[in-house]
Every structure is written in C-alpha cells, then in structure tokens.
Design an enzyme around this catalytic site. Structure first.
Site, mmCIF file in Angstrom:
data_model
loop_
_atom_site.group_PDB
_atom_site.id
_atom_site.type_symbol
_atom_site.label_atom_id
_atom_site.label_comp_id
_atom_site.label_asym_id
_atom_site.label_seq_id
_atom_site.Cartn_x
_atom_site.Cartn_y
_atom_site.Cartn_z
ATOM 1 N N ARG A 181 0.831 -1.213 0.000
ATOM 2 C CA ARG A 181 0.000 0.000 0.000
ATOM 3 C C ARG A 181 0.860 1.256 0.000
ATOM 4 N NH1 ARG A 181 -4.891 -1.500 4.258
ATOM 5 N NH2 ARG A 181 -5.697 -3.296 3.111
ATOM 6 N N ARG A 185 1.207 10.156 -4.333
ATOM 7 C CA ARG A 185 0.279 11.269 -4.523
ATOM 8 C C ARG A 185 0.743 12.152 -5.668
ATOM 9 N NH1 ARG A 185 0.147 13.160 1.667
ATOM 10 N NH2 ARG A 185 -0.889 11.347 2.571
ATOM 11 N N ARG A 258 11.316 -7.014 16.039
ATOM 12 C CA ARG A 258 12.362 -6.024 15.825
ATOM 13 C C ARG A 258 12.267 -5.018 16.967
ATOM 14 N NH1 ARG A 258 16.552 -6.795 12.877
ATOM 15 N NH2 ARG A 258 16.707 -4.633 12.201
ATOM 16 N N ARG A 289 16.786 7.042 11.361
ATOM 17 C CA ARG A 289 16.273 8.412 11.321
ATOM 18 C C ARG A 289 16.730 9.177 12.551
ATOM 19 N NH1 ARG A 289 9.694 7.698 12.292
ATOM 20 N NH2 ARG A 289 9.790 6.662 14.311
ATOM 21 N N GLU A 314 17.835 6.781 15.843
ATOM 22 C CA GLU A 314 17.181 5.487 16.008
ATOM 23 C C GLU A 314 17.932 4.400 15.236
ATOM 24 O OE1 GLU A 314 13.018 5.502 15.197
ATOM 25 O OE2 GLU A 314 12.625 7.275 16.436
ATOM 26 N N TYR A 362 1.058 -5.017 14.703
ATOM 27 C CA TYR A 362 1.444 -3.610 14.809
ATOM 28 C C TYR A 362 0.184 -2.743 14.832
ATOM 29 C CZ TYR A 362 3.311 0.971 14.022
ATOM 30 O OH TYR A 362 3.607 2.306 14.174
ATOM 31 N N ASP A 364 -1.233 1.382 15.337
ATOM 32 C CA ASP A 364 -1.099 2.792 15.637
ATOM 33 C C ASP A 364 -1.935 3.079 16.891
ATOM 34 O OD1 ASP A 364 0.634 3.661 13.613
ATOM 35 O OD2 ASP A 364 -0.997 3.731 12.152
#
Length: 378
Positions: A181, A185, A258, A289, A314, A362, A364
């Site tokens: 996915r 844009r 992980r 990052r 990180e 996972y 959010d």
C-alpha cells in the site's frame, strides 16, 4: 470469597490506561500494574530542557474516527502538528515524504502530474517486463513489489537502504505485502497521513495517560510474572497487554520482534534539522532516522525561544531477551506460532488479550483507542 478488584490490568500503556478509564466510569474496581518505573508504555515522554522527549520513538496521533478524536481531546487538548517527514538519500539530496509531487520534482525535475505519471509508468513498465522475462507475473518479494509500484529511482534512493536497516533483512528476502500500500500522490502535499485529524497532546503524551488513569490505582515497578499467582488472585478478570508467548511460558517457542535502540543527545542549538523527523535512507548510515523532539510541540518562532534542542538517533535491531519488543516480524513462521497461542487465548474466558504484544500485531495509537471503546459497547 470476593476478590478486591474486578480487573487486574497488566500494562499501563495506551490500551491498559484507556481500558482502566472506561472500566472505572462503569464503576469497576481496577488495579493497573506495570513492570516499568513509569506509566504510558511506549508513548511515555521524558522532559529534558523543557522539551517533551518521545522516549520510545516518534508518536503522532492520527485518525479519521471522530469518536476517537473527541475521546482523547476530552482528556487533553491536542495541537495541530502535521507529520511531514524528510528523507536524506544516498545521493546526498533531501526529499519530501510521502511520495508526492514535491518528491518527483526533487527526483526528476518534473513539474506536472502528467510528467510525473509518465516517468512513473515508464519505470513501472521496466520492472514488469523484467519480471515477465523471468516468467514471473506477481511480485515475489518486497523489492519486486516496490519496483512495480514506484520504479527503480525512488526504490534505490528512498526505500531500499532504509527498509533493509529497519528489518535487518535484504528487500529480496522480505514479503511483498509489507509495501503493497505504498502511498503515491500526484499533488504537492507533504502531509504523511490521509486522516481527518492528527496532532500531539498539548504538554505531551504523559498528560493523556495521567488523565486516563486519574483515580485509578496504579502500581509501577511490578512484574506480573515475578509473582503471577498473587496477582491472578486479586481480580475476577485480567486484561493482559504483554507478550502473549510469555503469558503461556513460551510453550510453543518464542515469537520474534524487531526493536529500536535510541541515542539521545541534548545540543546547544535551538534548531538542529528544522523538522521533527528526518529519515536516512542510505545503507551506509547506521541509524534509520533522527527525531528532533521540540518540533512536535513548538512551531514558528517558538522553536527559538528555547536555546537548546534534543535529538534521538534510532537504530533498528533484532530483539533479544531484556530488550523492549517493538515490531512483530510478520512472516509465515511467526504468524503460525502466534495462531497457536491465540487458540489458547481464545479459550480463556476471564482474560482479555489486547494491544500489539498480546495480539502480535502492529497498531497505531488511534486503532488501540477505538478497539477499547468498542469493547465497552459489547
């Protein structure tokens, strides 16, 4: 004999805190325990130099569910933070994320959606023809999937190195579905999320957790497994948000994760990188990052009112005992193993398993809140 609590809630993270809040509103007696010295789980913030540091990595709340948004804002008002990450690529250039017209202009110099589409379709066609020459009709791995979705230029500059650092595996060894996915844009829009609402609690996530747990008995530094029989005897039902395999004493073997290691540094610099999140997509850079925490809550000139800043590098790594598990490894072996544990969990009438560790999935933040809200509608 009546037990002292209706619910023992194992884990004071977002799932546990939201559950405790709603159960208390129904008049239930709740006890929340957590083995960490703080509540909040992975959304806990540590204040350093007046800056709320996301101790366990960047957390941005986003949702299109108005009920969820109204619920969390009734606990603490949220600001207008918009997630617009930037990527530093192997070619040394900075690119906007997610992939949008700004990215395509930076990559190829194209200025219109038609030009960008032509470039993308050309590169996608190359990937499909290469697979067809090998007798392959469907992408077999993440690399082939990415090439058919976005083409070689963006894959090599912005996806390959970052993904391999994140997962500790070659893209050719990762399943295609991980990137199926991929957002593309054809507008000049750097807003990473498509959701109607997004932001950060004003004052940090501790305000949200403290508000949810207000009036609830919480005991920190308490490990459920250190004296399991005692804890189980204290309540009629248990909400368990820890690792499901640990709950069953690793009966079928250990699930894999992980995890992330953070190097946090305070700098005598009011503005280190000009953005909350900058990804480093080159395989030669060991971290994935850098987070500059003040940008989650300080905007415009307010950034310069504090002469210091706090950054976190990180590093993604394989989870081992003693580390905090972050991301489930959703391959066939682990999913098969999880289903064995889930079958045991489904047969537990007095235990609710909830959250990313207990469900090996996972999540959010907003879906966690939505899931708990739905539990109380049953």
């Amino acid at each position: 004999m009546t037990k002292p609590y209706d619910y023992l809630i194992v884990g004071a993270g977002l799932f546990g805190a939201t559950f405790a809040h709603l159960a208390k509103k129904q008049g239930k007696r709740c006890l929340v325990i957590d083995k960490r010295p703080h509540a909040g789980g992975n959304i806990y913030c540590e204040e350093i130099e007046g800056i709320n540091v996301h101790k366990y990595g960047a957390h941005i709340f986003h949702t299109s569910n108005r009920e969820v948004w109204d619920f969390v804002n009734a606990i603490v008002p949220f600001n207008r933070y918009t997630n617009s990450p930037v990527a530093q690529a192997p070619d040394g250039k900075l690119y906007n994320l997610p992939f949008n017209m700004n990215t395509f202009y930076q990559m190829w110099g194209v200025k219109t959606p038609a030009e960008a589409t032509a470039r993308l379709e050309s590169q996608r066609r190359e990937a499909v023809e290469r697979m067809a020459a090998e007798g392959v009709s469907e992408p077999r791995n993440l690399e082939e999937q990415a090439l058919t979705l976005i083409g070689r230029d963006i894959y090599e500059q912005l996806i390959k190195g970052y993904t391999e650092k994140q997962w500790g595996r070659q893209c050719t060894e990762l399943p295609a579905f991980i990137i199926r996915r991929l957002p593309v844009r054809l507008t000049f829009d750097n807003n990473y999320f498509n959701d109607a609402y997004q932001g950060i609690p004003i004052g940090g996530y501790n305000k949200l957790i403290d508000g949810l747990l207000q009036g609830v008995e919480v005991r920190l530094g308490e490990d459920f497994f250190a004296d399991r029989q005692k804890w189980e005897s204290m309540a009629d039902k248990i909400l368990f948000t820890g690792k499901i395999d640990e709950y069953y004493d690793y009966r079928f073997g250990k699930l894999e994760y992980r995890t992330v290691r953070f190097e946090t540094e305070t700098l005598d610099n009011p503005n280190y990188q000009g953005n909350a999140v900058v990804n480093y997509t080159s395989a030669d850079v060991p971290f994935t990052r850098i987070i500059e925490h003040k940008h989650f809550e300080m905007f415009g000139n307010a950034v310069y009112e504090n002469p210091k800043t706090v950054i976190s590098r990180e590093y993604s790594t394989e989870w081992q005992d003693g580390m905090e598990p972050f991301y489930p490894v959703n391959d066939e072996r682990n999913q098969t193993l999880y289903q064995q544990y889930k079958a045991l969990a489904d047969a537990e009438p007095d235990v609710i398993f909830g959250g990313r560790l207990a469900e090996y999935k996972y999540y959010d933040m907003a879906p966690i809140v939505e899931q708990v809200l739905n539990l109380f509608k049953l």
